[in-house]
Design a protein around this motif. Structure first.
Motif, mmCIF file in Angstrom:
data_model
loop_
_atom_site.group_PDB
_atom_site.id
_atom_site.type_symbol
_atom_site.label_atom_id
_atom_site.label_comp_id
_atom_site.label_asym_id
_atom_site.label_seq_id
_atom_site.Cartn_x
_atom_site.Cartn_y
_atom_site.Cartn_z
ATOM 1 N N MET A 294 1.111 -3.928 12.990
ATOM 2 C CA MET A 294 1.766 -4.451 11.824
ATOM 3 C C MET A 294 3.087 -5.075 12.266
ATOM 4 N N VAL A 295 3.352 -6.274 11.762
ATOM 5 C CA VAL A 295 4.652 -6.905 11.963
ATOM 6 C C VAL A 295 5.403 -6.734 10.655
ATOM 7 N N LEU A 296 6.599 -6.189 10.730
ATOM 8 C CA LEU A 296 7.315 -5.796 9.522
ATOM 9 C C LEU A 296 8.759 -6.257 9.542
ATOM 10 N N ASP A 297 9.188 -6.860 8.443
ATOM 11 C CA ASP A 297 10.606 -7.173 8.246
ATOM 12 C C ASP A 297 11.209 -5.986 7.498
ATOM 13 N N LEU A 298 12.383 -5.574 7.886
ATOM 14 C CA LEU A 298 13.013 -4.429 7.221
ATOM 15 C C LEU A 298 13.486 -4.758 5.810
ATOM 16 N N LYS A 299 13.751 -6.033 5.548
ATOM 17 C CA LYS A 299 14.231 -6.435 4.223
ATOM 18 C C LYS A 299 13.050 -6.863 3.368
ATOM 19 N N LEU A 300 12.599 -5.966 2.542
ATOM 20 C CA LEU A 300 11.493 -6.230 1.631
ATOM 21 C C LEU A 300 12.031 -6.273 0.203
ATOM 22 N N PRO A 301 11.328 -6.977 -0.701
ATOM 23 C CA PRO A 301 11.864 -7.137 -2.057
ATOM 24 C C PRO A 301 11.954 -5.852 -2.880
ATOM 25 N N ASP A 302 10.999 -4.930 -2.686
ATOM 26 C CA ASP A 302 10.984 -3.760 -3.571
ATOM 27 C C ASP A 302 11.217 -2.416 -2.881
ATOM 28 N N MET A 303 11.312 -2.405 -1.554
ATOM 29 C CA MET A 303 11.631 -1.169 -0.827
ATOM 30 C C MET A 303 12.090 -1.553 0.570
ATOM 31 N N SER A 304 12.698 -0.627 1.258
ATOM 32 C CA SER A 304 13.132 -0.927 2.626
ATOM 33 C C SER A 304 11.939 -0.818 3.578
ATOM 34 N N GLY A 305 12.050 -1.481 4.715
ATOM 35 C CA GLY A 305 11.010 -1.376 5.725
ATOM 36 C C GLY A 305 10.826 0.047 6.219
ATOM 37 N N PHE A 306 11.935 0.784 6.304
ATOM 38 C CA PHE A 306 11.853 2.198 6.703
ATOM 39 C C PHE A 306 10.994 2.983 5.719
ATOM 40 N N ASP A 307 11.217 2.731 4.410
ATOM 41 C CA ASP A 307 10.436 3.434 3.388
ATOM 42 C C ASP A 307 8.959 3.064 3.463
ATOM 43 N N LEU A 308 8.674 1.788 3.730
ATOM 44 C CA LEU A 308 7.281 1.353 3.831
ATOM 45 C C LEU A 308 6.591 2.017 5.021
ATOM 46 N N ILE A 309 7.256 2.055 6.165
ATOM 47 C CA ILE A 309 6.673 2.726 7.338
ATOM 48 C C ILE A 309 6.379 4.183 7.012
ATOM 49 N N ASP A 310 7.334 4.855 6.402
ATOM 50 C CA ASP A 310 7.170 6.266 6.034
ATOM 51 C C ASP A 310 5.995 6.438 5.071
ATOM 52 N N LYS A 311 5.908 5.574 4.089
ATOM 53 C CA LYS A 311 4.830 5.661 3.096
ATOM 54 C C LYS A 311 3.460 5.444 3.749
ATOM 55 N N ILE A 312 3.349 4.437 4.601
ATOM 56 C CA ILE A 312 2.076 4.159 5.273
ATOM 57 C C ILE A 312 1.677 5.328 6.169
ATOM 58 N N GLN A 313 2.646 5.881 6.900
ATOM 59 C CA GLN A 313 2.338 7.000 7.778
ATOM 60 C C GLN A 313 1.871 8.214 6.973
ATOM 61 N N LYS A 314 2.542 8.488 5.872
ATOM 62 C CA LYS A 314 2.153 9.643 5.053
ATOM 63 C C LYS A 314 0.788 9.440 4.411
ATOM 64 N N GLU A 315 0.540 8.241 3.866
ATOM 65 C CA GLU A 315 -0.724 7.997 3.173
ATOM 66 C C GLU A 315 -1.910 7.899 4.134
ATOM 67 N N SER A 316 -1.678 7.382 5.333
ATOM 68 C CA SER A 316 -2.777 7.247 6.290
ATOM 69 C C SER A 316 -2.961 8.503 7.141
ATOM 70 N N GLY A 317 -1.907 9.322 7.204
ATOM 71 C CA GLY A 317 -1.958 10.505 8.055
ATOM 72 C C GLY A 317 -1.794 10.173 9.525
ATOM 73 N N LYS A 318 -1.365 8.936 9.817
ATOM 74 C CA LYS A 318 -1.211 8.511 11.209
ATOM 75 C C LYS A 318 0.251 8.189 11.481
ATOM 76 N N THR A 319 0.733 8.667 12.615
ATOM 77 C CA THR A 319 2.115 8.377 12.998
ATOM 78 C C THR A 319 2.182 7.458 14.210
ATOM 79 N N ASP A 320 1.019 7.074 14.738
ATOM 80 C CA ASP A 320 0.993 6.233 15.938
ATOM 81 C C ASP A 320 0.568 4.801 15.619
ATOM 82 N N LEU A 321 0.969 4.307 14.476
ATOM 83 C CA LEU A 321 0.610 2.955 14.076
ATOM 84 C C LEU A 321 1.350 1.930 14.934
#
Length: 106
Positions: free
Chosen positions: A1-28
């Motif tokens: 995944m290529v990710l910009d930290l400045k997103l319109p509705d949440m921070s990139g940090f929050d998105l990474i955290d959300k994806i990791q929690k929902e997928s159960g994977k931390t090695d994305l």
């Protein structure tokens, strides 16, 4: 995944955290591509989750392409031969006439 930290509705940090929690994977595989001015303190949490950090500047599109290509090459190199052959066949259909492995550094 290529990710910009400045997103319109949440921070990139929050998105990474959300994806990791929902997928159960931390090695994305994550490449952070951002115009955000990062301090050394700000880079530290990113280093924990990102494979590379590319700051947007004059040469950054080339660096982003290089980082992405290097990552994809590592993934392909670790695949079994039948899957690598399948990727080559798809590439040959997309770009007929290219030399075998010419644009993959082989």
């Amino acid at each position: 995944m290529v990710l910009d930290l400045k997103l319109p509705d949440m921070s990139g940090f929050d998105l990474i955290d959300k994806i990791q929690k929902e997928s159960g994977k931390t090695d994305l595989p994550i490449i952070v591509y951002t115009g955000k001015d990062l301090t050394e303190k700000g880079r530290e949490p990113l280093r924990q989750v990102a494979d590379a950090i590319v700051v947007k500047e004059a040469n950054s599109p080339e660096r982003l392409l290089a980082e992405t290509a290097m990552f994809l090459h590592r993934v392909e190199a670790n695949m079994p031969e039948p899957k690598r052959r399948m990727i080559r066949q798809v590439c040959d259909k997309i770009r007929p006439g290219r030399q075998e492995g010419a644009d993959r550094g082989r």
